[in-house]
Write a protein that holds these residues in place. Structure first.
Motif, PDB file in Angstrom:
ATOM      1  N   THR A  31       0.839  -1.199   0.000  1.00 33.28           N
ATOM      2  CA  THR A  31       0.000   0.000   0.000  1.00 33.28           C
ATOM      3  C   THR A  31       0.869   1.242   0.000  1.00 33.28           C
ATOM      4  OG1 THR A  31      -1.722  -1.167   1.254  1.00 33.28           O
ATOM      5  CG2 THR A  31      -1.841   1.236   1.219  1.00 33.28           C
ATOM      6  N   LEU A  53      -5.815   7.803   9.052  1.00 28.88           N
ATOM      7  CA  LEU A  53      -5.159   6.563   8.678  1.00 28.88           C
ATOM      8  C   LEU A  53      -4.520   5.889   9.884  1.00 28.88           C
ATOM      9  CD1 LEU A  53      -3.457   7.703   5.344  1.00 28.88           C
ATOM     10  CD2 LEU A  53      -5.429   6.174   5.556  1.00 28.88           C
ATOM     11  N   LEU A  58      -3.924   1.968   9.450  1.00 32.91           N
ATOM     12  CA  LEU A  58      -3.389   1.880   8.088  1.00 32.91           C
ATOM     13  C   LEU A  58      -2.056   2.582   7.927  1.00 32.91           C
ATOM     14  CD1 LEU A  58      -6.656   2.452   6.010  1.00 32.91           C
ATOM     15  CD2 LEU A  58      -5.604   0.301   6.720  1.00 32.91           C
ATOM     16  N   LEU A 258      -3.390   4.968  -2.276  1.00 32.94           N
ATOM     17  CA  LEU A 258      -4.221   5.967  -1.603  1.00 32.94           C
ATOM     18  C   LEU A 258      -3.714   7.347  -1.999  1.00 32.94           C
ATOM     19  CD1 LEU A 258      -4.214   4.382   1.992  1.00 32.94           C
ATOM     20  CD2 LEU A 258      -5.737   3.849   0.070  1.00 32.94           C
ATOM     21  N   THR A 313      -8.047   4.256  -3.307  1.00 24.80           N
ATOM     22  CA  THR A 313      -9.052   5.310  -3.286  1.00 24.80           C
ATOM     23  C   THR A 313      -8.388   6.678  -3.365  1.00 24.80           C
ATOM     24  OG1 THR A 313     -11.006   6.142  -2.104  1.00 24.80           O
ATOM     25  CG2 THR A 313      -9.121   5.483  -0.753  1.00 24.80           C
ATOM     26  N   CYS A 366     -10.942  11.769   4.132  1.00 28.34           N
ATOM     27  CA  CYS A 366     -10.159  10.528   4.134  1.00 28.34           C
ATOM     28  C   CYS A 366     -10.993   9.393   4.714  1.00 28.34           C
ATOM     29  CB  CYS A 366      -8.873  10.726   4.931  1.00 28.34           C
ATOM     30  SG  CYS A 366      -7.923   9.207   5.206  1.00 28.34           S
ATOM     31  N   ILE A 370     -11.839   5.915   2.704  1.00 24.35           N
ATOM     32  CA  ILE A 370     -11.357   4.584   3.093  1.00 24.35           C
ATOM     33  C   ILE A 370     -12.498   3.693   3.561  1.00 24.35           C
ATOM     34  CG2 ILE A 370      -9.019   5.383   3.594  1.00 24.35           C
ATOM     35  CD1 ILE A 370      -9.684   5.297   6.569  1.00 24.35           C
ATOM     36  N   TYR A 374     -11.854   0.864   0.915  1.00 20.97           N
ATOM     37  CA  TYR A 374     -10.731   0.086   1.436  1.00 20.97           C
ATOM     38  C   TYR A 374     -11.271  -1.122   2.191  1.00 20.97           C
ATOM     39  CZ  TYR A 374      -6.246  -1.094   3.537  1.00 20.97           C
ATOM     40  OH  TYR A 374      -5.101  -1.747   3.898  1.00 20.97           O
ATOM     41  N   THR A 377     -13.136  -2.809   5.838  1.00 23.29           N
ATOM     42  CA  THR A 377     -13.651  -1.468   6.113  1.00 23.29           C
ATOM     43  C   THR A 377     -13.328  -1.047   7.547  1.00 23.29           C
ATOM     44  OG1 THR A 377     -15.476  -1.872   4.583  1.00 23.29           O
ATOM     45  CG2 THR A 377     -15.705  -0.015   6.118  1.00 23.29           C
TER      46      THR A 377
END
Length: 390
Positions: A31, A53, A58, A258, A313, A366, A370, A374, A377
């Motif tokens: 990622t 994030l 993430l 991202l 995304t 954001c 996500i 993403y 989820t």
């Protein structure tokens, strides 16, 4: 040799595969996060994305962070402090103190106007003064070698544009390179210098110059510009001139992409100025606006196209939460978010309350992105990082 032997592309790809990347037909797993330019506006907007994030676990999982211009200010601080972050269950418990607050302090100081005036009327260049300000307020004497290694965290790639070759100049810990000029391994360039080059917005803050030794480069007969002065006096400009989303170095290598876009949008101007300086700024804005729009459309097409190898995304400072299929998004009235999006592209002081709102907006959009695109989820957040919403 025909141009097609060097460049391959398709209508869904926002980047072209060029030497030395064309051998990588399919992206690797992992990622990546792309951070656009846009002055202090983008820098602070991206902080909201960092917070969200991180809460979602993430941030710790990122393999690459690629940035240009204002995004490089935020990324540079995150990279410099990465090894000091305390991760517990994939969430950094000290992100606010290590990263968010130092960047916010810089956002409270105007540095572009003083640097321009000093560069015109005093010895030294505008770029020299920008470097000094970045050292004073953010980076001190840290170099690219203070970024995490690939085993310690994501690879941070700070992007500038090589005005001589017309190609991307990439700063990172393991190397800095231009595919036409060549590679310097384990560079010790100060972080402040790399970020200043990445944010050298033309024509007023550009160019930034990098003095090197020809012997610093790994000899490579496939680099046609590996010769002086290309290897000794490197002339750089804002990374957004070449790639205004910081996308190139992630898209070619990483599967899940991202994109955080804090860039501006050119406004209509009935009577554009005709003097060279302001006319150059206007024309640069048109170029930036068109390239950014094209890349944005192609990114989204690539995500939608089921035959493309990428997923991920996009969210932007001009996005709308209603465009994302997410349940219970954080409340973000469009009139307020558009007011934030119209913050000037400057390195000019932002009031603390304005910073709060920009961070909250970056956090909220954001989150919508996500939670929509993403997998798995992330859970819905409890609320905004700062009181007052957007």
């Amino acid at each position: 040799m025909p141009l097609t032997d060097h460049i391959t592309s398709d209508r869904h790809s926002p980047v072209s595969s060029i030497e030395p990347d064309k051998q990588s037909v399919k992206p690797l797993t992992g990622t990546g996060l792309c951070l656009s330019g846009g002055g202090y506006r983008a820098m602070v907007f991206h902080l909201g994305a960092f917070i969200r994030l991180n809460e979602a676990g993430l941030l710790k999982k990122l393999n690459r962070i690629s940035s240009v211009s204002g995004g490089s200010l935020a990324a540079g601080v995150l990279g410099m402090h990465w090894k000091q972050l305390n991760f517990h269950n994939d969430v950094a418990t000290n992100l606010m103190g290590e990263v968010i607050e130092p960047v916010r302090k810089l956002a409270g100081v105007t540095i572009d106007a003083e640097s321009i005036i000093g560069g015109i009327f005093l010895p030294g260049t505008i770029s020299d003064r920008i470097v000094s300000a970045y050292k004073k307020h953010l980076f001190g004497n840290a170099t690219l070698q203070d970024l995490p290694s690939d085993t310690e965290g994501p690879r941070f790639v700070i992007n500038a544009t090589n005005v001589q070759s017309g190609a991307l100049w990439r700063f990172s810990k393991p190397f800095m390179a231009d595919y036409l000029v060549g590679m310097v391994r384990n560079p010790t360039v100060p972080l402040a210098v790399a970020v200043a080059a990445s944010s050298a917005f033309p024509p007023v803050l550009s160019p930034a110059r990098l003095e090197l030794n020809h012997s610093d480069f790994v000899p490579d007969a496939n680099c046609p510009l590996q010769k002086e002065p290309f290897t000794t006096n490197v002339v750089l400009s804002d990374g957004g001139v070449y790639d205004n989303l910081g996308l190139e170095t992630v898209w070619k290598q990483i599967k899940t992409v991202l994109v955080s876009d804090g860039g501006g949008k050119m406004q209509p101007e009935a009577e554009p100025k005709s003097d060279w300086a302001r006319h150059a700024v206007r024309v640069s804005g048109i170029v930036d606006n068109q390239v950014r729009s094209l890349r944005k459309r192609q990114i989204i097409e690539s995500f939608i196209d089921q035959t493309d190898a990428h997923d991920g995304t996009y969210w932007g400072i001009r996005s709308h939460v209603g465009d994302y299929p997410v349940q219970d998004p954080l409340p973000c009235p469009e009139d307020r978010t558009m007011e934030l999006a119209n913050t000037p592209t400057r390195l000019k002081r932002l009031e603390p309350e304005h910073q709060n709102k920009l961070i909250n907006w970056g956090y909220a959009i954001c989150d919508a992105a996500i939670r929509s695109h993403y997998k798995p989820t992330p859970a819905k957040p409890a609320g905004f990082p700062y009181p007052g919403g957007v």
